[in-house]
Design an enzyme around this catalytic site. Structure first.
Site, mmCIF file in Angstrom:
data_model
loop_
_atom_site.group_PDB
_atom_site.id
_atom_site.type_symbol
_atom_site.label_atom_id
_atom_site.label_comp_id
_atom_site.label_asym_id
_atom_site.label_seq_id
_atom_site.Cartn_x
_atom_site.Cartn_y
_atom_site.Cartn_z
ATOM 1 N N HIS A 141 0.841 -1.206 0.000
ATOM 2 C CA HIS A 141 0.000 0.000 0.000
ATOM 3 C C HIS A 141 0.875 1.255 0.000
ATOM 4 O O HIS A 141 0.641 2.195 -0.774
ATOM 5 C CB HIS A 141 -0.920 -0.044 1.237
ATOM 6 C CG HIS A 141 -1.786 1.170 1.445
ATOM 7 N ND1 HIS A 141 -3.159 1.116 1.492
ATOM 8 C CD2 HIS A 141 -1.462 2.486 1.635
ATOM 9 C CE1 HIS A 141 -3.647 2.343 1.688
ATOM 10 N NE2 HIS A 141 -2.634 3.189 1.790
ATOM 11 N N GLU A 142 1.916 1.264 0.840
ATOM 12 C CA GLU A 142 2.774 2.467 0.947
ATOM 13 C C GLU A 142 3.619 2.671 -0.306
ATOM 14 O O GLU A 142 3.821 3.814 -0.742
ATOM 15 C CB GLU A 142 3.657 2.397 2.195
ATOM 16 C CG GLU A 142 2.906 2.356 3.528
ATOM 17 C CD GLU A 142 1.782 3.372 3.666
ATOM 18 O OE1 GLU A 142 1.897 4.488 3.129
ATOM 19 O OE2 GLU A 142 0.765 3.032 4.293
HETATM 20 ZN ZN ZN Z 1 -2.408 5.274 2.100
#
Ligand code: ZN
Length: 164
Positions: A141-142
Site C-alpha cells: 500500500h505504501e
Molecule cells: Zn495510504
C-alpha cells in the site's frame, strides 16, 4: 518538528506524482524520517508515505507486526528508503484497506500474500526482508503511494468504497 500538511483527496497532484529516489541520506532526510514516524503515530496509521505529508521522495514509514509464540504481537516501526519490491508471491490475499489521505472510507483490495523487499534503513544500510500477510500488505500500500497510486484505484471487482 517542521510543519507538514497531510495531503488528502484522490485528485491531489502530490498524491498522483511518481516520487524521486533519494541519492544521499543527509541530516535533513534523517530528520524527515523521524518526523514521518511521529506523524504516522499521531494519525493512528500503520503506514505513511512521504507524498502524504507533501514530499515526493521515496520514503515510507511502516508498522510491522512481529508475532512470537506465546507473546503478544510486538509492533516495530520501520523506515524504508528507496524501497523496491524484488519478489511477489503468486498467492494473494484480500483485505479491507483505509488511508490517512482518503479519510472516512475503506474498501477491499487484493494484494500479494508475501513479498521480498529491499530498501535502505535510516543509517543507509541495505536491508532485504521477506514479509507476509499484514506486514506485506502495508508495504505494498505504501509503495503504491510512491508511484502515485491509491488503494481506491485497485478495489476488487464490484467492490465500492464504504464509509467508515
Ligand atoms: Zn495510504
Amino acid at each position: 518538528m517542521q510543519k507538514y500538511i497531510i495531503q488528502i483527496w484522490d485528485k491531489n497532484p502530490i498524491l498522483r506524482t511518481k516520487s524521486e529516489f533519494i541519492d544521499e541520506i543527509t541530516p535533513e532526510i534523517k530528520e524527515f524520517c523521524k518526523d514521518l514516524i511521529k506523524l504516522m503515530r499521531k494519525h493512528d496509521g500503520v503506514g505513511l508515505a512521504a507524498p502524504q505529508v507533501g514530499k515526493n521522495i521515496r520514503i515510507i514509514a511502516t508498522t510491522q507486526r512481529n508475532i512470537k509464540k506465546g507473546k503478544e504481537d510486538l509492533l516495530a516501526e520501520t523506515i524504508m528508503i528507496n524501497p523496491v519490491l524484488k519478489e511477489l508471491s503468486q498467492d494473494t490475499t484480500i483485505g479491507e484497506e483505509a488511508c490517512i489521505s482518503l479519510p472516512g472510507i475503506m474498501g477491499k483490495v487484493k494484494r500479494h500474500k508475501s513479498i521480498i523487499i529491499e530498501y535502505l534503513d535510516i543509517k543507509g544500510n541495505k536491508q532485504k526482508k521477506k514479509l507476509k500477510d499484514f506486514n506485506a500488505v502495508i508495504v505494498q500500500h505504501e509503495i503504491d503511494h510512491l508511484e502515485g497510486v491509491l488503494f481506491t484505484d485497485k478495489l476488487i471487482k464490484n467492490n465500492k468504497v464504504k464509509k467508515m
